[in-house]
Structures are given as C-alpha cells and as structure tokens.
Motif scaffolding. Structure first.
Motif, PDB file in Angstrom:
ATOM      1  N   ASP A  77       0.537  -0.961  -0.331  1.00 57.68           N
ATOM      2  CA  ASP A  77      -0.428   0.232  -0.107  1.00 57.68           C
ATOM      3  C   ASP A  77       0.966   1.403  -0.307  1.00 57.68           C
ATOM      4  OD1 ASP A  77      -2.497  -1.352  -0.020  1.00 57.68           O
ATOM      5  OD2 ASP A  77      -2.742  -1.716   2.039  1.00 57.68           O
ATOM      6  N   GLU A  78       1.718   1.025   0.739  1.00 57.70           N
ATOM      7  CA  GLU A  78       2.462   2.181   0.305  1.00 57.70           C
ATOM      8  C   GLU A  78       3.909   2.299  -0.283  1.00 57.70           C
ATOM      9  OE1 GLU A  78       5.532   2.017   4.155  1.00 57.70           O
ATOM     10  OE2 GLU A  78       4.177   1.379   5.351  1.00 57.70           O
ATOM     11  N   ALA A  79       4.054   1.585  -1.386  1.00 61.77           N
ATOM     12  CA  ALA A  79       4.335   1.050  -2.387  1.00 61.77           C
ATOM     13  C   ALA A  79       3.686   1.697  -3.445  1.00 61.77           C
ATOM     14  CB  ALA A  79       5.075   0.015  -2.848  1.00 61.77           C
ATOM     15  N   ASP A  80       2.057   1.388  -3.222  1.00 63.54           N
ATOM     16  CA  ASP A  80       1.270   1.844  -3.859  1.00 63.54           C
ATOM     17  C   ASP A  80       0.997   3.643  -4.051  1.00 63.54           C
ATOM     18  OD1 ASP A  80      -0.561   2.231  -6.079  1.00 63.54           O
ATOM     19  OD2 ASP A  80      -2.249   1.654  -4.718  1.00 63.54           O
ATOM     20  N   ALA A  81       1.282   4.197  -3.074  1.00 61.69           N
ATOM     21  CA  ALA A  81       0.852   5.185  -2.756  1.00 61.69           C
ATOM     22  C   ALA A  81       2.141   6.114  -3.260  1.00 61.69           C
ATOM     23  CB  ALA A  81       0.448   5.449  -0.847  1.00 61.69           C
ATOM     24  N   LEU A  82       3.163   5.899  -2.914  1.00 63.62           N
ATOM     25  CA  LEU A  82       4.787   6.757  -3.672  1.00 63.62           C
ATOM     26  C   LEU A  82       4.746   6.929  -4.915  1.00 63.62           C
ATOM     27  CD1 LEU A  82       7.251   5.352  -1.044  1.00 63.62           C
ATOM     28  CD2 LEU A  82       6.434   7.370  -1.486  1.00 63.62           C
ATOM     29  N   CYS A  83       4.530   5.828  -5.433  1.00 61.18           N
ATOM     30  CA  CYS A  83       3.898   5.607  -7.197  1.00 61.18           C
ATOM     31  C   CYS A  83       3.098   6.552  -7.611  1.00 61.18           C
ATOM     32  CB  CYS A  83       3.662   4.220  -8.140  1.00 61.18           C
ATOM     33  SG  CYS A  83       5.040   2.512  -7.565  1.00 61.18           S
ATOM     34  N   THR A  84       1.816   6.787  -7.534  1.00 56.02           N
ATOM     35  CA  THR A  84       0.640   7.607  -7.500  1.00 56.02           C
ATOM     36  C   THR A  84       1.241   8.964  -6.824  1.00 56.02           C
ATOM     37  OG1 THR A  84      -0.572   6.241  -6.839  1.00 56.02           O
ATOM     38  CG2 THR A  84      -1.817   8.559  -7.263  1.00 56.02           C
TER      39      THR A  84
END
Length: 98
Positions: A69-76
C-alpha cells in the motif's frame, strides 16, 4: 442513417488520433510512472501467489500488504525510487517465506 455512420466514423478517427498522439508524446515522467506501476503489479502477483499457497504467515502477509500500500501511494505521488525500495523490502520478506 448514412449521416450517423459518417459522424460516428469521424468521431472514432478523432479519438483514435488523439490517443495515438498522446502515446507518441509520452513524457519521461509518465514512463517512470508506468515502470513503477509495472513493478508494483508484478510484486503484487508474486505476493498473491505466496499467500494463496500459504507460503507466508498471516502476520507476514499483513506487513507485506502494508508495504505494498505504501509503495502504491509512493508510485501515485511520483516517488518511484522510494516505491522501488518498498518493493525490494516486500520481495525480501516474501523470499524469506520460502
């Protein structure tokens, strides 16, 4: 009836031409976002396979999903380097589960 067909064909050509032009003029930032999304997707697939095969415990799975989830937020947000670091952590955790 012929008029509707001609208008429909014209609209289709305009939409296709716009999409084609946008794809050709893909900025570097969008390419990085795409790469980040691809890394995220492949890591999620690996994690799902491990979870499905019960190769990692529920507690580990929760930690892994939190990092995803953190990685997804960072990608976004456009932070591809930080997202890659999170995904590397996920890959290490999943590899330990073997």
């Amino acid at each position: 009836m012929f008029r509707r067909v001609v208008i429909g064909a014209a609209v289709a050509c305009l939409v296709a031409g716009t999409a084609y032009a946008q794809e050709d003029a893909m900025p570097e930032e969008m390419a990085e976002d795409s790469e980040c999304a691809q890394q995220l997707t492949s890591t999620q697939e690996i994690v799902q396979d491990k979870v499905d095969s019960n190769a990692i415990s529920e507690a580990e799975a929760e930690k892994v999903y939190e990092l995803l989830d953190e990685a997804d937020a960072l990608c976004t947000e456009g932070n591809g380097a930080e997202a890659s670091a999170r995904l590397a952590d996920v890959n290490k955790m999943v590899a330990k589960g073997n």
